[in-house]
Design a protein around this motif. Sequence first.
Motif, short mmCIF file in Angstrom:
data_model
loop_
_atom_site.label_atom_id
_atom_site.label_comp_id
_atom_site.label_asym_id
_atom_site.label_seq_id
_atom_site.Cartn_x
_atom_site.Cartn_y
_atom_site.Cartn_z
N THR A 84 0.80 -0.91 0.16
CA THR A 84 -0.03 0.25 -0.22
C THR A 84 1.05 0.97 -0.39
OG1 THR A 84 -0.09 0.60 2.35
CG2 THR A 84 -1.74 -1.44 1.19
N SER A 88 -2.80 7.22 -0.76
CA SER A 88 -4.12 6.66 -1.38
C SER A 88 -4.07 6.17 -2.65
CB SER A 88 -5.60 6.96 -1.05
OG SER A 88 -6.29 6.42 -1.55
N ARG A 161 -8.59 3.10 3.75
CA ARG A 161 -7.00 1.93 4.21
C ARG A 161 -7.37 0.66 4.19
NH1 ARG A 161 -2.24 5.07 4.68
NH2 ARG A 161 -2.45 6.03 3.64
N GLU A 164 -7.66 -0.43 0.30
CA GLU A 164 -5.99 -0.79 0.13
C GLU A 164 -5.66 -1.75 0.34
OE1 GLU A 164 -4.09 3.11 0.81
OE2 GLU A 164 -6.07 3.98 0.17
#
Length: 261
Positions: A84, A88, A161, A164
Amino acid sequence: MSALLEVTDATMRFGGLVALNAVSFSIGRGEVLAVIGPNGAGKSTLFNVVTGVYRPTSGQVRFDDADITGRPSHEVVARGIGRTFQTSRLFSDLSVLDNVIIGMHTRTKTGVLGALFLPGASRREMAACVETAEILLKASSGDLFEQRHRPAGTLAQADRRRLEIARALASEPKLLLLDEPSVGMDEVETDALIADISRLRTERPELSVILIEHDMRVVEAFPDQVMCVDYGSKIAEGDFARVKSDPRVQEAYLGKAAVHA
Ligand SMILES: Nc1ncnc2c1ncn2[C@@H]1O[C@H](COP(=O)(O)OP(=O)(O)OP(=O)(O)O)[C@@H](O)[C@H]1O
Ligand SMILES: [Mg+2]
């Protein structure tokens, strides 16, 4: 048994700036390593060097018994490193489900785009993708699964999150790299993140995880292996108690004056 990931003397220069200075470390299968260090220390650069975003100026990256130094990112993902990013990288207009499916593209024969436009075999592959993505989302969180048809951009920060991480897992990695997963989370959300990662470890005991973290509560939850970097160099490693009490680490975080005061 040899390490899953072994980084040897990785140096990354940007012009005159040494973002990484001869950093060596390794992680075994099923292990968790937390990487800490002040802002600008070189933590994200380390991930970028491991995942082929940058070719290191010098040094070597070995993964799963192969030299992957400077290999392109798509190859690194296909070999089994999922990640990740600190900021974002979701496709906010696409649905939650589609974002996960995109994470799976390295595993499908025709690729996601092919599956969207071609009939027959790839359509069947696409149906299988949707099923797998739904299973992944369900495993990640019931909440996220319920929101699977919503655009990713409309999710709450903590769910974004989580998505992701689900997307990174969709490539079926052996090693998962998480760059500051708790950023922007409140205490309750951070606890949920710790629970998510703990559950992941139980469900996938072979998965290795490297976690860049500023929140010491998260680091403390996975205390076995911690590495601290400062000005591009590794300054301490060991378990959390040892790293935390290392004078160089305290100096890096608090500044010389605070330590000697
Ligand atoms: N592409 C680049 N070009 C030039 N300098 C860069 C590049 N990427 C990173 N740097 C520099 O390298 C150093 C390390 O950056 P890096 O992003 O790895 O730090 P970090 O430890 O992840 O910090 P943070 O905790 O703020 O995320 C910084 O000085 C940064 O400005
Ligand atoms: Mg960073």
